[in-house]
Design a protein around this motif. Sequence first.
Motif, short mmCIF file in Angstrom:
data_model
loop_
_atom_site.label_atom_id
_atom_site.label_comp_id
_atom_site.label_asym_id
_atom_site.label_seq_id
_atom_site.Cartn_x
_atom_site.Cartn_y
_atom_site.Cartn_z
N GLU A 105 19.00 -5.65 -31.36
CA GLU A 105 19.75 -5.20 -30.19
C GLU A 105 19.22 -3.84 -29.76
O GLU A 105 18.85 -3.01 -30.58
N ALA A 106 19.17 -3.66 -28.42
CA ALA A 106 18.70 -2.40 -27.87
C ALA A 106 19.55 -1.25 -28.37
O ALA A 106 20.77 -1.35 -28.44
N ALA A 107 18.89 -0.14 -28.73
CA ALA A 107 19.64 0.97 -29.32
C ALA A 107 19.08 2.30 -28.86
O ALA A 107 17.85 2.48 -28.74
N VAL A 108 20.00 3.23 -28.57
CA VAL A 108 19.68 4.61 -28.26
C VAL A 108 20.57 5.48 -29.16
O VAL A 108 21.79 5.34 -29.14
N THR A 109 19.93 6.33 -29.94
CA THR A 109 20.65 7.14 -30.91
C THR A 109 20.49 8.61 -30.58
O THR A 109 19.37 9.10 -30.46
N GLN A 110 21.61 9.30 -30.45
CA GLN A 110 21.59 10.72 -30.15
C GLN A 110 22.04 11.53 -31.36
O GLN A 110 22.94 11.10 -32.11
N SER A 111 21.45 12.69 -31.52
CA SER A 111 21.92 13.61 -32.56
C SER A 111 21.72 15.05 -32.10
O SER A 111 20.78 15.34 -31.35
N PRO A 112 22.62 15.96 -32.50
CA PRO A 112 23.88 15.66 -33.18
C PRO A 112 24.90 15.06 -32.23
O PRO A 112 24.65 15.02 -31.02
N ARG A 113 26.01 14.63 -32.72
CA ARG A 113 27.06 14.12 -31.85
C ARG A 113 27.92 15.25 -31.31
O ARG A 113 28.49 15.15 -30.22
N ASN A 114 28.01 16.31 -32.08
CA ASN A 114 28.75 17.49 -31.65
C ASN A 114 27.97 18.72 -32.06
O ASN A 114 27.34 18.74 -33.13
N LYS A 115 28.02 19.75 -31.20
CA LYS A 115 27.30 20.98 -31.49
C LYS A 115 28.04 22.14 -30.85
O LYS A 115 28.44 22.06 -29.68
N VAL A 116 28.20 23.21 -31.64
CA VAL A 116 28.76 24.46 -31.11
C VAL A 116 27.70 25.53 -31.31
O VAL A 116 27.14 25.66 -32.40
N THR A 117 27.43 26.30 -30.26
CA THR A 117 26.46 27.37 -30.37
C THR A 117 26.98 28.58 -29.61
O THR A 117 27.92 28.48 -28.83
N VAL A 118 26.33 29.71 -29.83
CA VAL A 118 26.74 30.93 -29.14
C VAL A 118 25.90 31.14 -27.90
O VAL A 118 24.78 30.61 -27.78
N THR A 119 26.43 31.91 -26.99
CA THR A 119 25.69 32.26 -25.78
C THR A 119 24.38 32.93 -26.17
O THR A 119 24.35 33.84 -27.01
N ASN A 143 19.62 29.00 -29.21
CA ASN A 143 18.72 27.87 -28.95
C ASN A 143 19.34 26.58 -29.45
O ASN A 143 19.90 26.54 -30.56
N VAL A 144 19.22 25.55 -28.64
CA VAL A 144 19.76 24.25 -29.03
C VAL A 144 18.75 23.17 -28.68
O VAL A 144 18.12 23.23 -27.61
N THR A 145 18.59 22.22 -29.59
CA THR A 145 17.77 21.04 -29.31
C THR A 145 18.61 19.80 -29.52
O THR A 145 19.19 19.61 -30.60
N LEU A 146 18.69 18.98 -28.50
CA LEU A 146 19.36 17.69 -28.60
C LEU A 146 18.28 16.61 -28.71
O LEU A 146 17.30 16.63 -27.97
N SER A 147 18.53 15.68 -29.63
CA SER A 147 17.53 14.65 -29.92
C SER A 147 18.00 13.28 -29.48
O SER A 147 19.20 12.97 -29.52
N CYS A 148 17.03 12.47 -29.10
CA CYS A 148 17.32 11.11 -28.68
C CYS A 148 16.18 10.21 -29.13
O CYS A 148 15.00 10.54 -28.92
N ARG A 149 16.53 9.08 -29.71
CA ARG A 149 15.55 8.09 -30.13
C ARG A 149 15.97 6.72 -29.63
O ARG A 149 17.13 6.34 -29.78
N GLN A 150 15.04 6.00 -29.06
CA GLN A 150 15.32 4.62 -28.61
C GLN A 150 14.40 3.65 -29.32
O GLN A 150 13.24 3.96 -29.59
N THR A 151 14.96 2.48 -29.62
CA THR A 151 14.19 1.42 -30.28
C THR A 151 14.03 0.22 -29.36
O THR A 151 13.90 -0.92 -29.82
N ASN A 152 14.08 0.47 -28.05
CA ASN A 152 14.03 -0.60 -27.06
C ASN A 152 12.63 -0.87 -26.53
O ASN A 152 12.45 -1.76 -25.70
N SER A 153 11.68 -0.05 -26.95
CA SER A 153 10.31 -0.12 -26.40
C SER A 153 10.29 0.11 -24.90
O SER A 153 9.43 -0.44 -24.19
N HIS A 154 11.24 0.88 -24.40
CA HIS A 154 11.30 1.19 -22.98
C HIS A 154 10.35 2.32 -22.63
O HIS A 154 10.11 3.24 -23.43
N ASN A 155 9.87 2.29 -21.40
CA ASN A 155 9.02 3.38 -20.95
C ASN A 155 9.83 4.60 -20.50
O ASN A 155 9.43 5.73 -20.70
#
Lengths: 111, 110
Positions: free
Chosen positions: A1-15, A18-30
Amino acid sequence: EAAVTQSPRNKVTVTGGNVTLSCRQTNSHNYMYWYRQDTGHGLRLIHYSYGAGNLQIGDVPDGYKATRTTQEDFFLLLELASPSQTSLYFCASSDHNTEVFFGKGTRLTVV
Amino acid sequence: GQQVQQSPASLVLQEGENAELQCNFSSTATQLQWFYQRPGGSLVSLLYNPSGTKHTGRLTSTTVTKERRSSLHISSSQITDSGTYFCAALFNTGNYKYVFGAGTRLKVIA
Protein backbone atom coordinates in the motif's frame (compact mmCIF):
# COMPACT_ATOMS: atom_id res chain seq x y z
CA GLU A 1 0.00 0.00 0.00
CA ALA A 2 1.15 3.51 -0.83
CA ALA A 3 2.78 5.13 2.18
CA VAL A 4 4.11 8.53 3.22
CA THR A 5 5.82 8.74 6.59
CA GLN A 6 6.58 11.99 8.36
CA SER A 7 8.84 12.55 11.33
CA PRO A 8 8.69 13.85 13.92
CA ARG A 9 4.96 13.91 14.54
CA ASN A 10 5.31 16.70 17.05
CA LYS A 11 8.06 19.25 17.57
CA VAL A 12 8.54 22.22 19.87
CA THR A 13 11.38 24.64 19.22
CA VAL A 14 12.40 28.11 20.27
CA THR A 15 12.36 31.23 18.16
CA GLY A 16 15.53 31.33 16.08
CA GLY A 17 16.08 27.61 16.32
CA ASN A 18 16.75 25.18 13.47
CA VAL A 19 14.20 22.55 12.58
CA THR A 20 14.21 19.79 9.98
CA LEU A 21 11.03 17.95 9.10
CA SER A 22 11.46 14.63 7.31
CA CYS A 23 9.29 12.82 4.83
CA ARG A 24 9.75 9.45 3.17
CA GLN A 25 7.50 7.88 0.55
CA THR A 26 7.49 4.28 -0.64
CA ASN A 27 5.16 4.91 -3.58
CA SER A 28 7.88 5.34 -6.22
CA HIS A 29 6.28 8.68 -7.04
CA ASN A 30 8.17 11.42 -8.77
CA TYR A 31 6.43 14.33 -7.04
CA MET A 32 6.66 15.22 -3.37
CA TYR A 33 5.10 18.21 -1.64
CA TRP A 34 5.25 20.12 1.63
CA TYR A 35 2.12 21.95 2.80
CA ARG A 36 1.25 23.91 5.89
CA GLN A 37 -2.21 24.16 7.38
CA ASP A 38 -3.40 26.93 9.66
CA THR A 39 -6.77 27.61 11.21
CA GLY A 40 -9.01 29.31 8.68
CA HIS A 41 -6.90 28.22 5.73
CA GLY A 42 -6.78 25.15 3.59
CA LEU A 43 -3.47 23.53 2.81
CA ARG A 44 -0.94 25.93 1.35
CA LEU A 45 1.95 24.68 -0.74
CA ILE A 46 5.41 25.56 0.56
CA HIS A 47 7.77 23.67 -1.76
CA TYR A 48 7.60 20.69 -4.05
CA SER A 49 9.90 18.53 -6.10
CA TYR A 50 9.69 16.26 -9.12
CA GLY A 51 12.78 14.22 -8.42
CA ALA A 52 16.01 13.90 -6.52
CA GLY A 53 17.93 17.16 -6.56
CA ASN A 54 14.97 19.14 -7.88
CA LEU A 55 13.14 21.87 -5.97
CA GLN A 56 10.17 23.99 -7.01
CA ILE A 57 8.88 26.99 -5.11
CA GLY A 58 5.31 26.80 -3.92
CA ASP A 59 2.89 29.50 -2.88
CA VAL A 60 4.18 30.31 0.64
CA PRO A 61 7.95 29.62 0.51
CA ASP A 62 9.29 32.47 2.66
CA GLY A 63 11.31 31.25 5.64
CA TYR A 64 11.55 27.68 4.35
CA LYS A 65 14.13 25.67 2.49
CA ALA A 66 13.68 22.17 1.20
CA THR A 67 15.86 19.45 -0.17
CA ARG A 68 15.05 16.25 -2.07
CA THR A 69 17.96 13.93 -1.45
CA THR A 70 16.54 10.80 -3.09
CA GLN A 71 13.33 9.84 -4.82
CA GLU A 72 12.05 8.68 -1.44
CA ASP A 73 13.17 11.50 0.88
CA PHE A 74 12.09 15.13 1.04
CA PHE A 75 13.11 17.45 3.87
CA LEU A 76 11.74 20.80 4.99
CA LEU A 77 14.18 23.10 6.76
CA LEU A 78 13.44 26.05 8.99
CA GLU A 79 16.77 27.70 9.73
CA LEU A 80 15.54 30.57 11.90
CA ALA A 81 12.18 29.45 13.17
CA SER A 82 9.62 32.11 14.03
CA PRO A 83 6.30 31.86 15.91
CA SER A 84 4.49 32.53 12.61
CA GLN A 85 5.72 29.11 11.46
CA THR A 86 3.76 27.35 14.17
CA SER A 87 1.52 25.16 12.09
CA LEU A 88 0.49 21.68 11.05
CA TYR A 89 2.75 20.45 8.23
CA PHE A 90 1.84 17.79 5.73
CA CYS A 91 4.00 15.95 3.25
CA ALA A 92 2.54 14.25 0.20
CA SER A 93 3.55 12.33 -2.90
CA SER A 94 1.99 11.77 -6.30
CA ASP A 95 2.67 11.37 -9.98
CA HIS A 96 1.13 13.46 -12.73
CA ASN A 97 -1.52 10.83 -13.37
CA THR A 98 -2.22 9.53 -9.88
CA GLU A 99 -4.00 10.56 -6.75
CA VAL A 100 -2.01 12.25 -4.01
CA PHE A 101 -1.08 10.43 -0.81
CA PHE A 102 -0.49 12.24 2.47
CA GLY A 103 1.50 11.63 5.61
CA LYS A 104 -0.16 11.98 9.01
CA GLY A 105 1.26 15.46 9.61
CA THR A 106 3.80 17.12 11.88
CA ARG A 107 2.62 19.61 14.47
CA LEU A 108 5.31 22.28 14.94
CA THR A 109 5.21 24.82 17.73
CA VAL A 110 7.68 27.69 17.84
CA VAL A 111 7.77 29.38 21.24
CA GLY B 1 -2.72 31.38 -11.13
CA GLN B 2 -4.27 28.13 -10.19
CA GLN B 3 -7.13 28.53 -7.76
CA VAL B 4 -9.63 26.19 -6.22
CA GLN B 5 -12.85 27.57 -4.77
CA GLN B 6 -15.15 25.59 -2.51
CA SER B 7 -18.69 26.32 -1.49
CA PRO B 8 -20.37 26.64 0.83
CA ALA B 9 -17.74 27.63 3.37
CA SER B 10 -19.77 26.03 6.12
CA LEU B 11 -22.89 23.95 6.42
CA VAL B 12 -25.08 22.71 9.26
CA LEU B 13 -27.33 19.73 8.68
CA GLN B 14 -29.72 17.69 10.72
CA GLU B 15 -28.85 14.05 10.87
CA GLY B 16 -30.29 12.23 7.88
CA GLU B 17 -30.23 15.21 5.52
CA ASN B 18 -28.18 15.22 2.34
CA ALA B 19 -25.30 17.59 1.56
CA GLU B 20 -23.96 18.90 -1.72
CA LEU B 21 -20.45 20.37 -1.68
CA GLN B 22 -19.05 22.23 -4.65
CA CYS B 23 -15.52 22.68 -5.98
CA ASN B 24 -14.58 24.99 -8.86
CA PHE B 25 -11.09 25.36 -10.25
CA SER B 26 -9.59 28.17 -12.25
CA SER B 27 -7.96 26.34 -15.15
CA THR B 28 -7.90 22.88 -16.59
CA ALA B 29 -6.97 20.39 -13.92
CA THR B 30 -5.91 16.88 -14.76
CA GLN B 31 -6.79 15.24 -11.44
CA LEU B 32 -9.36 15.97 -8.74
CA GLN B 33 -9.54 14.47 -5.27
CA TRP B 34 -11.76 14.92 -2.23
CA PHE B 35 -10.47 14.73 1.34
CA TYR B 36 -11.96 14.72 4.83
CA GLN B 37 -10.36 16.04 8.00
CA ARG B 38 -11.38 16.23 11.64
CA PRO B 39 -10.07 19.33 13.48
CA GLY B 40 -6.30 19.01 13.80
CA GLY B 41 -6.40 15.54 12.33
CA SER B 42 -4.94 13.73 9.39
CA LEU B 43 -6.30 14.01 5.87
CA VAL B 44 -8.41 11.09 4.74
CA SER B 45 -8.78 10.55 1.03
CA LEU B 46 -12.45 10.07 0.18
CA LEU B 47 -12.62 9.91 -3.58
CA TYR B 48 -10.16 10.29 -6.40
CA ASN B 49 -12.23 11.48 -9.33
CA PRO B 50 -10.51 13.12 -12.30
CA SER B 51 -13.69 12.91 -14.37
CA GLY B 52 -17.15 11.39 -14.39
CA THR B 53 -19.03 10.03 -11.41
CA LYS B 54 -17.68 7.85 -8.65
CA HIS B 55 -19.28 6.37 -5.54
CA THR B 56 -18.13 5.03 -2.25
CA GLY B 57 -20.60 4.24 0.51
CA ARG B 58 -22.81 7.30 1.04
CA LEU B 59 -20.52 9.53 -1.03
CA THR B 60 -20.89 10.40 -4.71
CA SER B 61 -18.55 12.68 -6.62
CA THR B 62 -19.17 14.10 -10.08
CA THR B 63 -16.38 15.91 -11.91
CA VAL B 64 -16.89 17.77 -15.18
CA THR B 65 -13.36 18.78 -16.10
CA LYS B 66 -14.19 20.94 -19.12
CA GLU B 67 -16.59 22.95 -16.92
CA ARG B 68 -13.94 23.15 -14.18
CA ARG B 69 -16.16 21.82 -11.44
CA SER B 70 -16.63 18.88 -9.13
CA SER B 71 -19.24 18.08 -6.51
CA LEU B 72 -19.39 15.79 -3.50
CA HIS B 73 -22.79 14.52 -2.44
CA ILE B 74 -23.20 13.07 1.04
CA SER B 75 -26.41 11.16 1.51
CA SER B 76 -28.15 10.49 4.83
CA SER B 77 -25.65 12.51 6.84
CA GLN B 78 -24.49 11.24 10.22
CA ILE B 79 -23.05 13.08 13.20
CA THR B 80 -19.73 11.39 12.53
CA ASP B 81 -19.59 13.08 9.10
CA SER B 82 -18.86 16.37 10.87
CA GLY B 83 -15.52 17.87 9.92
CA THR B 84 -13.96 19.70 7.00
CA TYR B 85 -14.07 18.55 3.41
CA PHE B 86 -11.39 19.65 0.98
CA CYS B 87 -11.03 19.29 -2.73
CA ALA B 88 -7.62 19.32 -4.37
CA ALA B 89 -6.89 19.78 -8.07
CA LEU B 90 -3.69 18.91 -9.91
CA PHE B 91 -2.48 21.59 -12.30
CA ASN B 92 0.15 21.32 -14.99
CA THR B 93 2.28 24.44 -14.70
CA GLY B 94 5.21 22.95 -16.53
CA ASN B 95 5.47 20.89 -13.38
CA TYR B 96 2.55 19.30 -11.61
CA LYS B 97 1.22 20.63 -8.33
CA TYR B 98 -1.82 19.93 -6.23
CA VAL B 99 -3.72 23.01 -5.06
CA PHE B 100 -6.32 22.86 -2.30
CA GLY B 101 -9.51 24.74 -1.73
CA ALA B 102 -10.18 26.37 1.64
CA GLY B 103 -12.60 23.63 2.60
CA THR B 104 -16.25 23.24 3.59
CA ARG B 105 -16.87 22.85 7.33
CA LEU B 106 -19.75 20.48 7.89
CA LYS B 107 -21.57 20.09 11.18
CA VAL B 108 -24.24 17.44 11.52
CA ILE B 109 -26.55 17.77 14.51
CA ALA B 110 -29.05 15.36 16.04
